[in-house]
Write an enzyme that holds these catalytic residues in place. Sequence first.
Site, PDB file in Angstrom:
ATOM      1  N   HIS A   1      27.712  36.012  73.153  1.00 14.98           N
ATOM      2  CA  HIS A   1      27.046  37.205  73.675  1.00 14.98           C
ATOM      3  C   HIS A   1      27.985  37.967  74.607  1.00 14.98           C
ATOM      4  O   HIS A   1      28.121  37.628  75.779  1.00 14.98           O
ATOM      5  CB  HIS A   1      25.789  36.748  74.433  1.00 14.98           C
TER       6      HIS A   1
ATOM      7  N   LEU B   1      31.568  44.526  73.949  1.00 16.94           N
ATOM      8  CA  LEU B   1      32.950  45.018  73.913  1.00 16.94           C
ATOM      9  C   LEU B   1      32.994  46.540  73.836  1.00 16.94           C
ATOM     10  O   LEU B   1      34.061  47.136  73.881  1.00 16.94           O
ATOM     11  CB  LEU B   1      33.718  44.366  72.766  1.00 16.94           C
ATOM     12  N   ARG B   2      31.821  47.153  73.734  1.00 19.30           N
ATOM     13  CA  ARG B   2      31.624  48.605  73.936  1.00 19.30           C
ATOM     14  C   ARG B   2      32.286  49.507  72.914  1.00 19.30           C
ATOM     15  O   ARG B   2      32.212  50.729  73.050  1.00 19.30           O
ATOM     16  CB  ARG B   2      32.115  49.025  75.334  1.00 19.30           C
TER      17      ARG B   2
ATOM     18  N   ASN C   1      25.141  47.067  70.844  1.00 11.58           N
ATOM     19  CA  ASN C   1      24.694  48.282  71.549  1.00 11.58           C
ATOM     20  C   ASN C   1      25.887  49.189  71.843  1.00 11.58           C
ATOM     21  O   ASN C   1      26.231  49.483  72.982  1.00 11.58           O
ATOM     22  CB  ASN C   1      23.883  47.959  72.819  1.00 11.58           C
TER      23      ASN C   1
ATOM     24  N   HIS D   1      16.624  39.734  73.169  1.00 11.55           N
ATOM     25  CA  HIS D   1      16.665  40.028  74.598  1.00 11.55           C
ATOM     26  C   HIS D   1      15.202  39.996  75.047  1.00 11.55           C
ATOM     27  O   HIS D   1      14.483  40.985  74.881  1.00 11.55           O
ATOM     28  CB  HIS D   1      17.282  41.424  74.758  1.00 11.55           C
TER      29      HIS D   1
ATOM     30  N   HIS E   1      20.215  35.007  76.910  1.00  5.17           N
ATOM     31  CA  HIS E   1      20.242  34.929  78.385  1.00  5.17           C
ATOM     32  C   HIS E   1      18.926  34.521  79.063  1.00  5.17           C
ATOM     33  O   HIS E   1      18.308  35.306  79.776  1.00  5.17           O
ATOM     34  CB  HIS E   1      20.775  36.223  79.001  1.00  5.17           C
TER      35      HIS E   1
ATOM     36  N   ASP F   1      27.325  37.104  78.353  1.00  6.24           N
ATOM     37  CA  ASP F   1      26.733  38.449  78.488  1.00  6.24           C
ATOM     38  C   ASP F   1      27.691  39.371  79.251  1.00  6.24           C
ATOM     39  O   ASP F   1      27.257  40.201  80.057  1.00  6.24           O
ATOM     40  CB  ASP F   1      25.354  38.396  79.175  1.00  6.24           C
TER      41      ASP F   1
HETATM   42  O1  DOR Z   1      22.821  43.451  82.196  1.00  4.26           O
HETATM   43  C1  DOR Z   1      22.886  43.660  80.990  1.00  4.26           C
HETATM   44  N1  DOR Z   1      23.741  44.562  80.501  1.00  4.26           N
HETATM   45  N2  DOR Z   1      22.050  43.008  80.172  1.00  4.26           N
HETATM   46  C2  DOR Z   1      21.946  43.330  78.877  1.00  4.26           C
HETATM   47  O2  DOR Z   1      21.169  42.695  78.181  1.00  4.26           O
HETATM   48  C3  DOR Z   1      22.726  44.470  78.323  1.00  4.26           C
HETATM   49  C4  DOR Z   1      23.960  44.672  79.105  1.00  4.26           C
HETATM   50  C5  DOR Z   1      24.719  45.932  78.782  1.00  4.26           C
HETATM   51  O3  DOR Z   1      24.886  46.235  77.607  1.00  4.26           O
HETATM   52  O4  DOR Z   1      25.224  46.566  79.719  1.00  4.26           O
END
Ligand code: DOR
Length: 462
Positions: free
Chosen positions: A71, A74-75, A105, A190, A243, A329
């Site tokens: 989890h 990497l954006r 995401n 989630h 998580h 995460d």
């Molecule tokens: O704190 C978090 N940030 N929890 C998540 O489930 C998503 C993540 C994010 O993508 O920034």
Amino acid sequence: MRERCVETDNIVIRHARIIDPSRRMDQVGDVLLSNGEIVVAGTLGVESIPDVCRVIDGTGLVASPGFIDLHCHLREPGFEYKETIAAGSKAGAKGGFTTLCAMPNTDPPIDNAAVVEFIHQKVRQDSLVRILPIGCVTKERKGHELAEMEELASAGVVAFSDDGDPVYDANLMRLALVYSLDLGLPISNHCQDKSLSCNGVMAEGPVATHLGLDGIPAAAEEAMIARDIALAEATGGRLHVAHLSTAGSVPLVREAKERGLSVTAEVCPHHLTTTDQWVLGRKGESVGAAGGLAYDTSTKVYPPLRSQRDVEALVSALVEGVIDCIATDHAPHDLTSKQVTYQDAAFGISVLETALGSLLQLVHTKKLSMEAMVERLTTGPARVLGESYSNLASLEPGTPADIVLFDPEQEWTVDTSEFESKGRNTPLEGTNLKGRVVATFASGRMAYQAPGLKIKESRDKV
Ligand code: DOR
């Protein structure tokens, strides 16, 4: 994975403590890797050391399969100002991770084969470690209709998730679990019922009240885990709880497992080692009143940091094996997403480079054994991915040479200006940790080498 700096065709690590949970091995010995594969991990006679090789003295160090992170964020594509595959892979390698599962995401989200192919391409070009994409459960992560899960599976995703958001619609979650059976891939949810967490920004409790911040109740997580377990039972599908953060979630997962359901769970290093007290800005130190350091936005994360009681329950569940694995995460953010009020700040902590040092606190204080820590970072996550990934979590001869070498005693201070990740958002800035990665090999190539690591050039210098 791209070619990297040091050619490592024959590498010998000598006299290290080898921990290989896949073979129940915990012994001092040697590891020989050649042509990207493990040749020996155990006892190696000097006569078996190739004439031309690089030799690392592993005395006092631990050698284990490289860590697998189920989890992380990497954006890329879309949020390259927060993280990239290149930077995230360097951060992973520095943290001892040789396999990173990338959450979808992104922008566009990973909800079709073209985006998966883009990631594969980027990984081949830029990454030092193995990166396995996770596909969306729903189209555009919007929660309205299922993504083309079969297409995503064929393109190579290893799991499905709308992480950052739950799958709100119970019927869609049910259908996704049905598909998970056919496709043999887990649904990582989630678990957060947002009708309960509302505008909450930290854990519900005395600290939130003291700071005047909206709290997220434990029930927001537990209600959704209970729903998902009921759906896993109804469908026989593969549920993975992302998580997990509350004490009350533990018995739900334990009982589901006792009933033989296909349910697994992960926990993050920050939920095992930090509490909601950290929002007060004094690194968990108990203070009577909020001082100038309070509202530390680097502590803002989903799910939120919770109470000491929750932390203790999570550590026990990890020890017991109710929680199968540790996942970071890793959620890197740019400065401006965090340098705002607590209410407005983005959720997330940059974790890859501090995970090992944080987790070793539990080992040094004898709350978790070293073997169990390694297991929950290697074979634990590999089991969640499925049988075909077991070779990524083993030092068995013939498996890919994915190895981490770490010094459990090395003390260091977290300095985010030295991070490889673009995300500097961690509440651990300035804290002292004990235990650090010395070298990481991914498919036999050196993906990270700590400054000062001595590598000798031939067996004569062993
Ligand atoms: O704190 C978090 N940030 N929890 C998540 O489930 C998503 C993540 C994010 O993508 O920034």
